[in-house]
Design a protein around this motif. Structure first.
Motif, short mmCIF file in Angstrom:
data_model
loop_
_atom_site.label_atom_id
_atom_site.label_comp_id
_atom_site.label_asym_id
_atom_site.label_seq_id
_atom_site.Cartn_x
_atom_site.Cartn_y
_atom_site.Cartn_z
N LEU A 122 0.83 -1.20 0.00
CA LEU A 122 0.00 0.00 0.00
C LEU A 122 0.87 1.26 0.00
CD1 LEU A 122 -2.68 1.47 0.13
CD2 LEU A 122 -2.63 1.20 2.62
N GLN A 123 1.87 1.29 0.84
CA GLN A 123 2.75 2.46 0.87
C GLN A 123 3.36 2.73 -0.51
OE1 GLN A 123 5.43 1.21 3.99
NE2 GLN A 123 4.38 2.46 5.53
N ALA A 124 3.81 1.67 -1.17
CA ALA A 124 4.42 1.84 -2.48
C ALA A 124 3.40 2.35 -3.50
CB ALA A 124 5.00 0.51 -2.96
N GLN A 125 2.17 1.86 -3.44
CA GLN A 125 1.16 2.26 -4.42
C GLN A 125 0.67 3.68 -4.15
OE1 GLN A 125 -1.39 -1.34 -5.88
NE2 GLN A 125 -0.60 -1.90 -3.86
N LEU A 126 0.62 4.09 -2.90
CA LEU A 126 0.29 5.49 -2.61
C LEU A 126 1.39 6.41 -3.15
CD1 LEU A 126 -1.11 5.26 1.03
CD2 LEU A 126 -2.40 5.44 -1.11
N SER A 127 2.63 5.97 -3.03
CA SER A 127 3.73 6.76 -3.58
C SER A 127 3.62 6.85 -5.10
CB SER A 127 5.07 6.13 -3.19
OG SER A 127 6.15 6.86 -3.71
N MET A 128 3.24 5.75 -5.76
CA MET A 128 3.05 5.76 -7.21
C MET A 128 1.94 6.73 -7.59
SD MET A 128 3.29 1.69 -8.07
CE MET A 128 4.70 0.70 -7.51
N LEU B 137 -2.99 7.62 5.05
CA LEU B 137 -3.35 8.63 4.07
C LEU B 137 -2.93 10.03 4.51
CD1 LEU B 137 -6.90 7.43 2.92
CD2 LEU B 137 -4.72 7.19 1.70
N LYS B 138 -2.94 10.26 5.83
CA LYS B 138 -2.53 11.57 6.34
C LYS B 138 -1.04 11.80 6.16
CE LYS B 138 -6.36 11.86 9.61
NZ LYS B 138 -6.80 11.73 11.02
N LEU C 255 -1.92 13.16 -1.53
CA LEU C 255 -2.35 12.62 -2.82
C LEU C 255 -3.12 13.71 -3.59
CD1 LEU C 255 -3.54 9.05 -1.81
CD2 LEU C 255 -1.32 9.77 -2.67
N PRO C 256 -2.55 14.22 -4.66
CA PRO C 256 -3.16 15.36 -5.35
C PRO C 256 -4.54 15.06 -5.93
CG PRO C 256 -1.36 14.43 -6.66
CD PRO C 256 -1.29 13.79 -5.30
N ARG C 257 -4.79 13.77 -6.26
CA ARG C 257 -6.08 13.43 -6.88
C ARG C 257 -7.02 12.69 -5.93
NH1 ARG C 257 -5.51 12.41 -12.36
NH2 ARG C 257 -7.70 11.78 -12.33
N GLY C 258 -6.57 12.41 -4.70
CA GLY C 258 -7.43 11.70 -3.77
C GLY C 258 -7.75 10.30 -4.27
N GLY C 259 -9.01 9.89 -4.11
CA GLY C 259 -9.39 8.55 -4.55
C GLY C 259 -10.75 8.18 -4.00
N LYS D 14 -12.71 14.61 4.40
CA LYS D 14 -11.78 15.70 4.72
C LYS D 14 -10.45 15.55 3.98
CE LYS D 14 -13.52 16.49 9.42
NZ LYS D 14 -13.20 16.30 10.86
N LEU D 15 -10.07 14.32 3.71
CA LEU D 15 -8.81 14.05 3.02
C LEU D 15 -8.97 14.07 1.50
CD1 LEU D 15 -7.41 11.19 5.30
CD2 LEU D 15 -6.64 13.56 5.19
N GLY D 16 -10.17 14.39 1.03
CA GLY D 16 -10.40 14.50 -0.41
C GLY D 16 -10.83 13.21 -1.08
N PHE D 17 -11.37 12.26 -0.29
CA PHE D 17 -11.77 10.98 -0.86
C PHE D 17 -13.28 10.89 -1.04
CE2 PHE D 17 -7.51 10.06 0.15
CZ PHE D 17 -7.15 8.96 -0.62
#
Length: 275
Positions: A128-134, A157-158, A162-166, A183-186
């Motif tokens: 997950l960490q790697a894919q959030l970085s991607m 997530l905090k 992530l510029p585009r959220g999800g 609040k985090l843009g999701f």
């Protein structure tokens, strides 16, 4: 008994519908995939986003997405993470580099955390960490699978911007948890569970969600609503999901479908691939 009102001719022409999460590459659709897509078109369902789950399944997923002009994500689902997922992550990096110019590649995922399948928990965290970085590097939204791990997911997530959220796919948590994601843009993916009267927590939550935070999805062929006509789930239940959300909000199905359609198009930037 839930009545699935799949072909309401009165409202169908007025609604534009997208399935924001459907595994239409699954083997359960191999015998009638053409017929299913024809039925989807007749029901006003314009397309479905097909998430990726593992390197072994990407090839077929991409073939199906290309054949039926479906947008898709590429990712490693927590169920398919090894304790040391580095090899799969390297393959994902290569695949993303190969397809990054494809306008139909619209997300990273399906990825996430699942404590029911926690034998590979360490691998899930690494993947997950790697894919959030991607997602950060490629400026793509993420499709997140979260089961009994909201606190861990929110904390992670905090730590990432992530510029585009999800989207939190298959959301069934409380309004308080939903608000933290918003609040985090999701966005929150609402599926067939909303059709089960016993899903009181989800129904109470959805009734209070802002319209601009909701996507509709099926997770086909999984997550079949209780009392559905067949065990295999399909995007053809989307109109019933829309109608149920409309009832909870005391709004029209057309209004709910308009918001869900616009939310999905905006999140995944589908303007170039939808006519």
């Amino acid at each position: 008994m839930i009545k699935l009102n799949l072909f309401n001719e009165r409202i169908m022409p007025m609604m534009r519908i997208l399935d924001s999460h459907a595994h239409l590459d699954h083997a359960l659709f191999d015998t009638d995939r053409d017929e299913l897509f024809e039925s989807m078109a007749q029901a006003g369902i314009e397309t479905a986003i097909i998430p990726g789950v593992s390197p072994e399944r990407w090839s077929k997923q991409l073939d199906v997405a290309k054949r039926y002009s479906c947008p898709y994500g590429l990712g490693i689902h927590p169920w398919f993470c090894a304790d040391n997922p580095q090899q799969a992550l390297d393959l994902l990096t290569d695949k993303l580099n190969s397809y990054i110019e494809d306008p139909y590649l619209v997300a990273i995922g399906e990825c996430g955390l699942d404590k029911i399948h926690k034998d590979n928990w360490h691998g899930q965290i690494i993947a997950l960490q790697a894919q959030l970085s991607m997602a950060q590097q490629l400026n793509l939204p993420v499709i997140l699978h979260v089961v009994k791990a909201h606190s861990e997911m929110l904390a992670m997530l905090k730590r990432y911007s992530l510029p585009r959220g999800g989207v939190i796919h298959g959301f069934y948590g409380s309004l308080a948890i939903a608000s933290e994601y918003i609040k985090l843009g999701f966005k929150l993916g609402i599926g067939g569970l909303i059709l089960n009267p016993s899903a009181r927590k989800l129904r109470t939550c959805v009734a209070q969600l802002p319209h601009d935070s909701v996507l509709i999805e099926t997770d086909s062929p999984a997550m079949t609503p209780r009392n559905a006509a067949e065990s295999r789930n399909t995007p053809l239940i989307l109109q019933s999901i829309i109608a149920e959300i409309a009832t909870l909000h005391k709004k029209t199905s057309v209004l709910i479908s308009e918001h869900a359609f616009r939310n999905t198009v905006q999140l995944f930037d589908l303007k170039l691939i939808l006519i």
